[in-house]
Design an enzyme around this catalytic site. Structure first.
Site, short mmCIF file in Angstrom:
data_model
loop_
_atom_site.label_atom_id
_atom_site.label_comp_id
_atom_site.label_asym_id
_atom_site.label_seq_id
_atom_site.Cartn_x
_atom_site.Cartn_y
_atom_site.Cartn_z
N CYS A 107 -14.36 -8.44 -3.71
CA CYS A 107 -13.29 -7.32 -3.84
C CYS A 107 -13.92 -5.97 -4.11
CB CYS A 107 -12.16 -7.72 -4.61
SG CYS A 107 -11.43 -9.17 -4.08
N HIS A 118 -9.05 -1.59 -7.28
CA HIS A 118 -8.70 -2.89 -6.53
C HIS A 118 -7.35 -3.38 -6.85
CE1 HIS A 118 -8.94 -6.55 -4.79
NE2 HIS A 118 -9.18 -7.23 -5.85
N ASN A 135 -3.08 -8.78 -2.44
CA ASN A 135 -4.52 -8.64 -2.66
C ASN A 135 -5.15 -8.67 -1.17
OD1 ASN A 135 -7.18 -8.80 -3.36
ND2 ASN A 135 -7.01 -9.77 -5.17
#
Length: 349
Positions: free
Chosen positions: A120, A262, A292
């Site tokens: 990520c 993020h 996500n």
């Protein structure tokens, strides 16, 4: 790794194009509740997520990356780039990298093309890589794409993870420019800690699992995450990285207009903002509608915020990410004038 910015003799990487893409299929919390022991309230309370987009069977990471990349190039007013970087945890194949295929499909055959694997944190690592190539004079224009299809590696019956992840791609175009002009990306802070590699992992599929002999179990082929420990590390690492980058830039939190982390889950985003002493309304988030999306999450959040007229030219942004590895990173930029292309209705694999 100390924060840094291009030296006086090298050009800066300047953001000049932006686009996002998510596949058309929307999966709501209510749909997940039909197959998992959960409900909409439980999911929203713990993650802040209401829905997410999921790729159709046959859609690969490269398909999403190509669509986002094409639209980012259009946003930048160009059809060319001499380097293509794809940040992803879900490449089309273990070998070769996905970026050369993406480059060719975009009509950029012959360009340098490679993948970045930092889970990520991949988009921030990709920004730093692009900035380095431009500062060194190796590249003049870089197309950086964050793209992930976590639905291909997450067990659909895993309540802990199936509710969190969505699929998507976000892309930016970076050109050589002046370090003082709007859109210049700099003051990077990057870090990692491999001692905790087991906190976020897909056990099978690499040389380590094969070397142990025998066929891996199905569970080893799926994404696994130790949520409570990841939460603690994510908040600590992202806040520390942001402070290091702030210090390197000579900025304070009061200088920031927007914090763009993020999009892990809403609780983590708010905890990091609280740790930094930032009001939550300065935290840019789209996790409620996207989930996500891994390496795609920051550029998608930027594209959605720009489409909503939340981010405007001259705004000062801090980008921060955390991912498996463990990896983390932060950087700054002042938002430039950009043209944003709307999302198309369909993507054809």
């Amino acid at each position: 790794m100390p924060s840094n910015t291009p030296g006086p003799s090298g050009p800066a990487a300047v953001l000049c194009g932006l686009a996002g893409w998510v596949p058309p299929r929307v999966v709501t919390n209510e749909e997940l509740a039909e197959r998992l022991d959960t409900d909409d309230t439980w999911i929203r309370t713990r993650t802040g997520i209401r829905r997410r987009h999921i790729a159709e069977p046959g859609q690969a990471t490269s398909d999403l990356a190509v669509e986002a990349g094409r639209r980012a190039l259009r946003s930048a007013g160009t059809e060319t780039a001499d380097t293509v970087i794809v940040a992803t945890t879900t490449p089309d194949r273990p070998c070769p990298a996905t970026a050369p295929l993406v480059a060719t499909r975009l009509g950029l055959a012959g360009a340098a093309a490679f993948d970045v694997s930092a889970v990520c944190t991949g988009f921030v690592y990709g920004l730093a890589t692009a900035a380095g190539l431009i500062a060194a004079g190796v590249a003049e224009r870089v197309l950086l794409i964050g793209a992930d299809t976590y639905s291909t590696i997450v067990d659909p019956l895993d309540r802990a993870n199936a509710i969190i992840f969505g699929d998507g791609a976000g892309a930016v175009v970076l050109r050589a420019g002046d370090p003082d002009e709007p859109g210049a990306v700099g003051h990077f802070d990057l870090g990692s800690d491999g001692a905790h590699e087991d906190l976020i992992t897909v056990a099978a599929g690499g040389s380590r699992r094969r070397a142990s002999g025998g066929q891996p179990a199905d569970v080893e082929r799926h994404f696994a995450m130790r949520g409570k420990e990841v939460y603690r590390h994510a908040v600590t690492r992202m806040a520390a990285s942001a402070r290091t980058a702030l210090s390197g830039a000579g900025w304070t939190t009061g200088d920031l207009d927007h914090f763009v982390p993020h999009q892990a889950n809403l609780r983590i985003l708010h905890s990091v903002a609280d740790d930094l002493g930032l009001s939550r309304d300065r935290c840019v988030t789209n996790v409620d509608a996207r989930g996500n999306t891994g390496a795609a999450s920051i550029p998608l959040a930027l594209a959605d915020a720009m489409a909503a007229d939340r981010i405007r030219p001259g705004d000062r942004l801090l980008l921060t990410a955390f991912g498996g590895g463990l990896t983390w990173g932060s950087c700054f930029l002042t938002w430039p004038e950009l043209t944003l292309n709307p999302q198309p209705e369909r993507i054809t694999p």
